[in-house]
Design a protein around this motif. Structure first.
Motif, PDB file in Angstrom:
ATOM      1  N   CYS A  20       0.820  -1.207   0.000  1.00 19.69           N
ATOM      2  CA  CYS A  20       0.000   0.000   0.000  1.00 19.69           C
ATOM      3  C   CYS A  20       0.860   1.266   0.000  1.00 19.69           C
ATOM      4  CB  CYS A  20      -0.952  -0.016   1.187  1.00 19.69           C
ATOM      5  SG  CYS A  20      -2.094  -1.409   1.142  1.00 19.69           S
ATOM      6  N   GLY A  21       1.894   1.227  -0.822  1.00 17.01           N
ATOM      7  CA  GLY A  21       2.692   2.428  -1.058  1.00 17.01           C
ATOM      8  C   GLY A  21       1.972   3.298  -2.071  1.00 17.01           C
ATOM      9  N   SER A  58       3.267  -2.547   6.964  1.00 19.79           N
ATOM     10  CA  SER A  58       3.359  -1.289   7.688  1.00 19.79           C
ATOM     11  C   SER A  58       1.990  -0.863   8.216  1.00 19.79           C
ATOM     12  CB  SER A  58       3.904  -0.198   6.757  1.00 19.79           C
ATOM     13  OG  SER A  58       3.656   1.085   7.293  1.00 19.79           O
ATOM     14  N   PRO A  59       1.874  -0.630   9.522  1.00 25.59           N
ATOM     15  CA  PRO A  59       0.602  -0.138  10.063  1.00 25.59           C
ATOM     16  C   PRO A  59       0.182   1.195   9.447  1.00 25.59           C
ATOM     17  CG  PRO A  59       2.036  -0.881  11.836  1.00 25.59           C
ATOM     18  CD  PRO A  59       2.860  -0.874  10.578  1.00 25.59           C
ATOM     19  N   LEU A  60       1.151   2.075   9.165  1.00 24.72           N
ATOM     20  CA  LEU A  60       0.821   3.363   8.558  1.00 24.72           C
ATOM     21  C   LEU A  60       0.268   3.183   7.149  1.00 24.72           C
ATOM     22  CD1 LEU A  60       0.780   6.438   8.630  1.00 24.72           C
ATOM     23  CD2 LEU A  60       3.170   6.413   7.886  1.00 24.72           C
ATOM     24  N   ALA A  61       0.920   2.338   6.358  1.00 23.48           N
ATOM     25  CA  ALA A  61       0.436   2.083   4.995  1.00 23.48           C
ATOM     26  C   ALA A  61      -0.927   1.407   5.025  1.00 23.48           C
ATOM     27  CB  ALA A  61       1.441   1.227   4.226  1.00 23.48           C
TER      28      ALA A  61
END
Length: 91
Positions: free
Chosen positions: A49-50, A74-77
């Protein structure tokens, strides 16, 4: 980053740098979703999810794909992908 002139394209007058930066990820996303040839019954999965993954989610949503499954380590992504999935792109 060192680039050669042959790899560079001029940005048209009036186009913001933010919009110009999205050109390549959106082009890749449009191409990828087109190649997928999804049917109405397909459930697309986006792995990663970049910038390109988020662009794929946006294109899938604009083309009416529902539901969309997205995954990233990545939790942020992952949070960005969830936010993209929840956005209503209808006009």
């Amino acid at each position: 980053m060192l680039l050669t002139e042959a790899l560079m394209l001029p940005v048209p007058n009036g186009l913001s740098t933010q919009s110009a930066a999205l050109t390549e990820p959106m082009a890749v996303a449009l191409h990828a979703v087109g190649l997928a040839e999804l049917s109405a019954r397909d459930v697309p999965q986006v792995v990663g999810c970049g910038p390109i993954g988020l662009a794929v989610i946006a294109v899938l949503k604009m083309r009416g794909a529902r539901p969309i499954v997205a995954a990233d380590y990545s939790p942020l992504a992952s949070a960005e992908a969830q936010a993209m999935i929840l956005i209503d792109f209808s006009l």
